[in-house]
Design a protein around this motif. Structure first.
Motif, PDB file in Angstrom:
ATOM      1  N   HIS A  16       0.951  -1.177  -0.340  1.00 31.16           N
ATOM      2  CA  HIS A  16      -0.311   0.048   0.278  1.00 31.16           C
ATOM      3  C   HIS A  16       0.680   1.600   0.340  1.00 31.16           C
ATOM      4  O   HIS A  16       0.389   2.413  -0.018  1.00 31.16           O
ATOM      5  CB  HIS A  16      -1.001  -0.244   1.256  1.00 31.16           C
ATOM      6  CG  HIS A  16      -2.423  -0.864   1.219  1.00 31.16           C
ATOM      7  ND1 HIS A  16      -2.402  -2.158   1.627  1.00 31.16           N
ATOM      8  CD2 HIS A  16      -3.352  -1.213   0.664  1.00 31.16           C
ATOM      9  CE1 HIS A  16      -2.950  -2.964   1.463  1.00 31.16           C
ATOM     10  NE2 HIS A  16      -4.001  -1.849   0.418  1.00 31.16           N
ATOM     11  N   LEU A  18       3.574   1.488  -1.878  1.00 26.93           N
ATOM     12  CA  LEU A  18       4.867   1.603  -3.066  1.00 26.93           C
ATOM     13  C   LEU A  18       5.565   3.110  -3.498  1.00 26.93           C
ATOM     14  O   LEU A  18       4.957   4.200  -3.173  1.00 26.93           O
ATOM     15  CB  LEU A  18       4.774   0.835  -4.522  1.00 26.93           C
ATOM     16  CG  LEU A  18       3.827   0.077  -3.994  1.00 26.93           C
ATOM     17  CD1 LEU A  18       2.937  -1.234  -5.617  1.00 26.93           C
ATOM     18  CD2 LEU A  18       5.074  -1.798  -3.781  1.00 26.93           C
ATOM     19  N   GLU A  22       8.451   2.945  -8.126  1.00 23.55           N
ATOM     20  CA  GLU A  22       7.722   1.473  -8.484  1.00 23.55           C
ATOM     21  C   GLU A  22       6.356   1.643  -8.378  1.00 23.55           C
ATOM     22  O   GLU A  22       6.155   1.314  -9.398  1.00 23.55           O
ATOM     23  CB  GLU A  22       7.613   1.216  -6.901  1.00 23.55           C
ATOM     24  CG  GLU A  22       9.365   0.594  -6.085  1.00 23.55           C
ATOM     25  CD  GLU A  22       9.278   0.700  -4.712  1.00 23.55           C
ATOM     26  OE1 GLU A  22      10.108   0.352  -4.384  1.00 23.55           O
ATOM     27  OE2 GLU A  22       8.056   1.130  -3.793  1.00 23.55           O
ATOM     28  N   THR A  23       5.831   2.563  -8.464  1.00 18.19           N
ATOM     29  CA  THR A  23       4.409   3.077  -8.554  1.00 18.19           C
ATOM     30  C   THR A  23       3.939   3.044 -10.351  1.00 18.19           C
ATOM     31  O   THR A  23       3.029   2.567 -11.161  1.00 18.19           O
ATOM     32  CB  THR A  23       3.606   3.862  -7.803  1.00 18.19           C
ATOM     33  OG1 THR A  23       3.782   3.688  -7.219  1.00 18.19           O
ATOM     34  CG2 THR A  23       2.001   4.401  -8.415  1.00 18.19           C
ATOM     35  N   GLY A  26       4.308   0.679 -12.376  1.00 16.07           N
ATOM     36  CA  GLY A  26       3.287  -0.167 -12.701  1.00 16.07           C
ATOM     37  C   GLY A  26       3.389  -1.651 -12.427  1.00 16.07           C
ATOM     38  O   GLY A  26       4.504  -2.458 -12.116  1.00 16.07           O
ATOM     39  N   SER A  27       2.246  -2.565 -11.191  1.00 14.97           N
ATOM     40  CA  SER A  27       2.816  -3.985 -10.896  1.00 14.97           C
ATOM     41  C   SER A  27       0.903  -4.404 -11.250  1.00 14.97           C
ATOM     42  O   SER A  27      -0.304  -4.251 -10.659  1.00 14.97           O
ATOM     43  CB  SER A  27       2.494  -4.037  -9.621  1.00 14.97           C
ATOM     44  OG  SER A  27       3.047  -5.045  -8.968  1.00 14.97           O
ATOM     45  N   PRO A  30       0.408  -6.056  -6.828  1.00 15.64           N
ATOM     46  CA  PRO A  30       1.432  -4.884  -5.909  1.00 15.64           C
ATOM     47  C   PRO A  30       2.101  -5.701  -4.479  1.00 15.64           C
ATOM     48  O   PRO A  30       2.981  -5.679  -3.989  1.00 15.64           O
ATOM     49  CB  PRO A  30       0.187  -4.377  -4.869  1.00 15.64           C
ATOM     50  CG  PRO A  30      -0.388  -3.815  -6.300  1.00 15.64           C
ATOM     51  CD  PRO A  30      -0.696  -5.373  -6.820  1.00 15.64           C
TER      52      PRO A  30
END
Length: 72
Positions: A16, A18, A22-23, A26-27, A30
């Motif tokens: 929650h 990141l 990192e955001t 994208g993932s 997560p």
């Protein structure tokens, strides 16, 4: 709280929170991304030679600051 619950809480918290970079990447998952990040961090903390390009130093403040004698 068991060790397993503690680890899961840690992963959920990291997922929650990141970092912006990192955001931005994208993932699709997560949770898995956070778990991989924390696993790598744990390995590096446990074995200072795990990441040869980085050095983890553990010193106290009196070991890092050169004492300066005041003038007489």
């Amino acid at each position: 709280m068991t060790h397993e619950q503690s680890d899961q809480d840690r992963v959920e918290s990291r997922a929650h929170h990141l970092l912006p970079e990192e955001t931005a990447v994208g993932s699709d998952d997560p949770q898995a991304q956070a778990e991989a990040i924390l696993d790598d961090s744990d390995i590096r903390a446990a074995d200072q030679n795990a990441a040869p390009d980085t050095v983890l130093e553990r010193r106290t403040s009196d070991q890092t600051v050169a004492a300066v004698e005041p003038p007489d």
